[in-house]
Motif scaffolding. Sequence first.
Motif, PDB file in Angstrom:
ATOM      1  N   ALA A   1       0.843  -1.193   0.000  1.00 19.74           N
ATOM      2  CA  ALA A   1       0.000   0.000   0.000  1.00 19.74           C
ATOM      3  C   ALA A   1       0.877   1.241   0.000  1.00 19.74           C
ATOM      4  CB  ALA A   1      -0.911  -0.010   1.209  1.00 19.74           C
ATOM      5  N   GLY A   2       0.344   2.323  -0.512  1.00 18.19           N
ATOM      6  CA  GLY A   2       1.064   3.577  -0.551  1.00 18.19           C
ATOM      7  C   GLY A   2       0.126   4.760  -0.576  1.00 18.19           C
ATOM      8  N   LYS A   3       0.727   5.962  -0.762  1.00 18.96           N
ATOM      9  CA  LYS A   3      -0.063   7.181  -0.809  1.00 18.96           C
ATOM     10  C   LYS A   3       0.562   8.118  -1.824  1.00 18.96           C
ATOM     11  CE  LYS A   3       0.218   9.969   2.682  1.00 18.96           C
ATOM     12  NZ  LYS A   3       0.061  10.573   4.038  1.00 18.96           N
ATOM     13  N   VAL A   4      -0.266   8.819  -2.585  1.00 18.96           N
ATOM     14  CA  VAL A   4       0.225   9.723  -3.620  1.00 18.96           C
ATOM     15  C   VAL A   4       0.906  10.914  -2.962  1.00 18.96           C
ATOM     16  CG1 VAL A   4      -0.404  11.232  -5.540  1.00 18.96           C
ATOM     17  CG2 VAL A   4      -1.539   9.014  -5.268  1.00 18.96           C
ATOM     18  N   ALA A   5       2.158  11.140  -3.316  1.00 15.71           N
ATOM     19  CA  ALA A   5       2.897  12.290  -2.800  1.00 15.71           C
ATOM     20  C   ALA A   5       2.811  13.473  -3.753  1.00 15.71           C
ATOM     21  CB  ALA A   5       4.363  11.912  -2.580  1.00 15.71           C
ATOM     22  N   ARG A   6       2.986  13.220  -5.037  1.00 12.95           N
ATOM     23  CA  ARG A   6       2.842  14.241  -6.073  1.00 12.95           C
ATOM     24  C   ARG A   6       1.781  13.746  -7.041  1.00 12.95           C
ATOM     25  NH1 ARG A   6       6.232  14.953 -10.469  1.00 12.95           N
ATOM     26  NH2 ARG A   6       7.675  13.454  -9.542  1.00 12.95           N
ATOM     27  N   PRO A   7       0.752  14.552  -7.324  1.00 12.71           N
ATOM     28  CA  PRO A   7      -0.400  14.084  -8.121  1.00 12.71           C
ATOM     29  C   PRO A   7       0.028  13.333  -9.378  1.00 12.71           C
ATOM     30  CG  PRO A   7      -0.773  16.315  -7.354  1.00 12.71           C
ATOM     31  CD  PRO A   7       0.644  15.985  -7.000  1.00 12.71           C
ATOM     32  N   LEU A   8      -0.636  12.230  -9.629  1.00 18.13           N
ATOM     33  CA  LEU A   8      -0.379  11.432 -10.832  1.00 18.13           C
ATOM     34  C   LEU A   8      -1.275  11.953 -11.952  1.00 18.13           C
ATOM     35  CD1 LEU A   8      -0.287   7.799  -9.354  1.00 18.13           C
ATOM     36  CD2 LEU A   8       1.513   9.530  -9.407  1.00 18.13           C
ATOM     37  N   ASP A   9      -0.630  12.443 -13.022  1.00 15.68           N
ATOM     38  CA  ASP A   9      -1.454  13.015 -14.100  1.00 15.68           C
ATOM     39  C   ASP A   9      -0.792  12.818 -15.465  1.00 15.68           C
ATOM     40  OD1 ASP A   9      -3.576  14.295 -15.289  1.00 15.68           O
ATOM     41  OD2 ASP A   9      -2.729  16.311 -14.983  1.00 15.68           O
ATOM     42  N   PRO A  10      -0.483  11.623 -15.916  1.00 14.09           N
ATOM     43  CA  PRO A  10      -0.620  10.369 -15.163  1.00 14.09           C
ATOM     44  C   PRO A  10       0.636  10.023 -14.362  1.00 14.09           C
ATOM     45  CG  PRO A  10      -0.032   9.870 -17.390  1.00 14.09           C
ATOM     46  CD  PRO A  10      -0.117  11.373 -17.320  1.00 14.09           C
ATOM     47  N   VAL A  11       1.766  10.835 -14.541  1.00 13.03           N
ATOM     48  CA  VAL A  11       3.012  10.508 -13.846  1.00 13.03           C
ATOM     49  C   VAL A  11       3.191  11.458 -12.657  1.00 13.03           C
ATOM     50  CG1 VAL A  11       5.530  10.319 -14.047  1.00 13.03           C
ATOM     51  CG2 VAL A  11       4.066   9.705 -15.987  1.00 13.03           C
ATOM     52  N   GLY A  12       3.625  10.914 -11.542  1.00 14.49           N
ATOM     53  CA  GLY A  12       3.912  11.697 -10.344  1.00 14.49           C
ATOM     54  C   GLY A  12       4.790  10.892  -9.423  1.00 14.49           C
ATOM     55  N   SER A  13       4.485  10.911  -8.141  1.00 18.33           N
ATOM     56  CA  SER A  13       5.258  10.107  -7.192  1.00 18.33           C
ATOM     57  C   SER A  13       4.348   9.625  -6.076  1.00 18.33           C
ATOM     58  CB  SER A  13       6.423  10.917  -6.604  1.00 18.33           C
ATOM     59  OG  SER A  13       5.941  11.982  -5.817  1.00 18.33           O
ATOM     60  N   VAL A  14       4.740   8.484  -5.462  1.00 15.54           N
ATOM     61  CA  VAL A  14       3.998   7.936  -4.348  1.00 15.54           C
ATOM     62  C   VAL A  14       4.956   7.553  -3.238  1.00 15.54           C
ATOM     63  CG1 VAL A  14       2.171   7.040  -5.846  1.00 15.54           C
ATOM     64  CG2 VAL A  14       4.110   5.574  -5.237  1.00 15.54           C
ATOM     65  N   LEU A  15       4.439   7.526  -2.021  1.00 15.72           N
ATOM     66  CA  LEU A  15       5.188   7.036  -0.878  1.00 15.72           C
ATOM     67  C   LEU A  15       4.792   5.595  -0.633  1.00 15.72           C
ATOM     68  CD1 LEU A  15       4.889  10.087   1.563  1.00 15.72           C
ATOM     69  CD2 LEU A  15       6.913   9.372   0.290  1.00 15.72           C
ATOM     70  N   ALA A  16       5.781   4.694  -0.714  1.00 19.05           N
ATOM     71  CA  ALA A  16       5.508   3.275  -0.497  1.00 19.05           C
ATOM     72  C   ALA A  16       6.729   2.636   0.140  1.00 19.05           C
ATOM     73  CB  ALA A  16       5.178   2.584  -1.816  1.00 19.05           C
ATOM     74  N   VAL A  17       6.522   1.746   1.082  1.00 23.66           N
ATOM     75  CA  VAL A  17       7.564   1.045   1.834  1.00 23.66           C
ATOM     76  C   VAL A  17       8.656   1.999   2.327  1.00 23.66           C
ATOM     77  CG1 VAL A  17       7.141  -1.191   0.746  1.00 23.66           C
ATOM     78  CG2 VAL A  17       8.779   0.373  -0.299  1.00 23.66           C
ATOM     79  N   GLY A  18       8.208   3.168   2.802  1.00 22.09           N
ATOM     80  CA  GLY A  18       9.131   4.111   3.416  1.00 22.09           C
ATOM     81  C   GLY A  18       9.932   4.949   2.460  1.00 22.09           C
ATOM     82  N   GLU A  19       9.703   4.877   1.154  1.00 20.29           N
ATOM     83  CA  GLU A  19      10.455   5.650   0.177  1.00 20.29           C
ATOM     84  C   GLU A  19       9.502   6.363  -0.775  1.00 20.29           C
ATOM     85  OE1 GLU A  19      13.638   5.987   0.161  1.00 20.29           O
ATOM     86  OE2 GLU A  19      14.237   4.442   1.603  1.00 20.29           O
ATOM     87  N   GLU A  20      10.014   7.425  -1.397  1.00 15.55           N
ATOM     88  CA  GLU A  20       9.230   8.115  -2.429  1.00 15.55           C
ATOM     89  C   GLU A  20       9.673   7.587  -3.797  1.00 15.55           C
ATOM     90  OE1 GLU A  20       7.999  12.619  -3.972  1.00 15.55           O
ATOM     91  OE2 GLU A  20       9.205  12.351  -2.152  1.00 15.55           O
ATOM     92  N   TRP A  21       8.703   7.119  -4.588  1.00 18.64           N
ATOM     93  CA  TRP A  21       8.980   6.506  -5.878  1.00 18.64           C
ATOM     94  C   TRP A  21       8.333   7.310  -6.997  1.00 18.64           C
ATOM     95  CZ3 TRP A  21      11.312   1.445  -5.892  1.00 18.64           C
ATOM     96  CH2 TRP A  21      11.425   0.853  -4.638  1.00 18.64           C
ATOM     97  N   THR A  22       8.987   7.269  -8.150  1.00 19.76           N
ATOM     98  CA  THR A  22       8.310   7.752  -9.353  1.00 19.76           C
ATOM     99  C   THR A  22       7.194   6.766  -9.689  1.00 19.76           C
ATOM    100  OG1 THR A  22      10.332   8.752 -10.185  1.00 19.76           O
ATOM    101  CG2 THR A  22       8.582   8.325 -11.794  1.00 19.76           C
TER     102      THR A  22
END
Length: 455
Positions: free
Chosen positions: A398-419
């Motif tokens: 599970a994760g959470k959107v850090a930078r809005p996906l439109d359609p590309v952004g970033s999410v926080l998952a497993v303690g890291e921020e991913w593209t």
Amino acid sequence: MKRRLATLARLLPLVPLGLGTIGLVLGAVGPARAADGEREAWVLPATGVVDGVMAGYLGDGVAKAAREGAEVVVVKLNTPGGSLDATQQITSTFLEAEVPVIVWVAPAGGRAASAGTFITLAAHLSWMAPGTNIGAASPVSGSGEDIPGTLGEKVLNDAIANITSIAEARGRPVEWAVSTVKDAASYSATEAVAAGAVDGIAATIEGVLEAADGRTVTLAGGQEVTLATADAVPVEVPMNPLQGFLHLLSDPNIAFILFTVGFYGLIFELQNPNFVTGIIGAIALLLAFVGFGSLPLNVAGLLLIVFGLVLLFLETQVASHGLLAIGAVVCVALGAAALYTEPGTPTAPDVAVALPVLLTVVGLTGAFAVLLAVVAYRSRHSPESPILVGSLEVVGQAGKVARPLDPVGSVLAVGEEWTARSVDGRALPRGAPVRVVRMDGLTLYVEPADAAPAS
């Protein structure tokens, strides 16, 4: 690393040029002058180990005082000793001076030891503050014992001949002067005055000038001058900031601290290359060895400190269960205690690392060693994380959107921020909960957390 070293090698030759330019600019700033018509007594403070910087400072000061018509030069001396070459340079400056030179051993509790004895006797006149002492100019070996054999006789005879010639030139008691070298004798201010080695005791610079008033001295070339110093205005002419900084390096505590800091800098550079700590470490080491050049360095003590710091570095690389860290602390403590030897020449200082400095550095080294041992233990015994970069274990997390996906952004998952990008191209706002569907390199494809899992 080679490229960094090459860059440093190109920059180092520019350092002396830059320091020299700064020195010329700072040296152009003159002392605060007395009012027109008043006699000036230039006061040159000479504190600490006698080194090339002090010799140059006193030589320039005496020459400039003669050119500018100063009535007298008073050298306020407090030294444990120093370099033989620097001492000879200073005594030559005094013996050839074209202006009267007075040495005042001060403040109370100060000393004119080893090299200071030669310097004091070379002045035209000399006074000592109450509670000061002079002498102990005997040559010994690096282990603190008399130098044996022909070499010992040569060193001793040369020192005796040198101090004898100075005493004769200034009309001082030769036997007394020889005793400071031959017998390593040290005398209080009262004893030195009683022997005629110095001219008196004075607690203040005004007392020195008043006592010197009316005395007749012989300058270079045989010119006799009667001093009129009772109403002379003391004008202190200290070292310029650059000279003061370079002279500070010859302090035994400063040299030790710089060496330790420099070696730590190189250790950090090897462990975490960042260029900055390597440069700082290299500069600190160079400055430390500049200071060591004027001190009776014990190579064995220096190697013990180096070995201790190497053990500290190895603690991060080898599973020693803290033994290397303990060895590092012991080696640094022993090396610091034995870093300086007994003086090996009649002018060399008898110095050691101050106990508070030694305890502070050893304590910090011990604390750092404990920290390294704890971190190393935890890293070796911590369970491996089930989530590894590039592993399929990330999929389904599970994760959470850090930078809005439109359609590309970033999410926080497993303690890291991913593209990341949404799997179906839809836009997802910041903070929206998502689930990782798959990975493509370091890019995660996600879908809303409430969407039905893909079959």
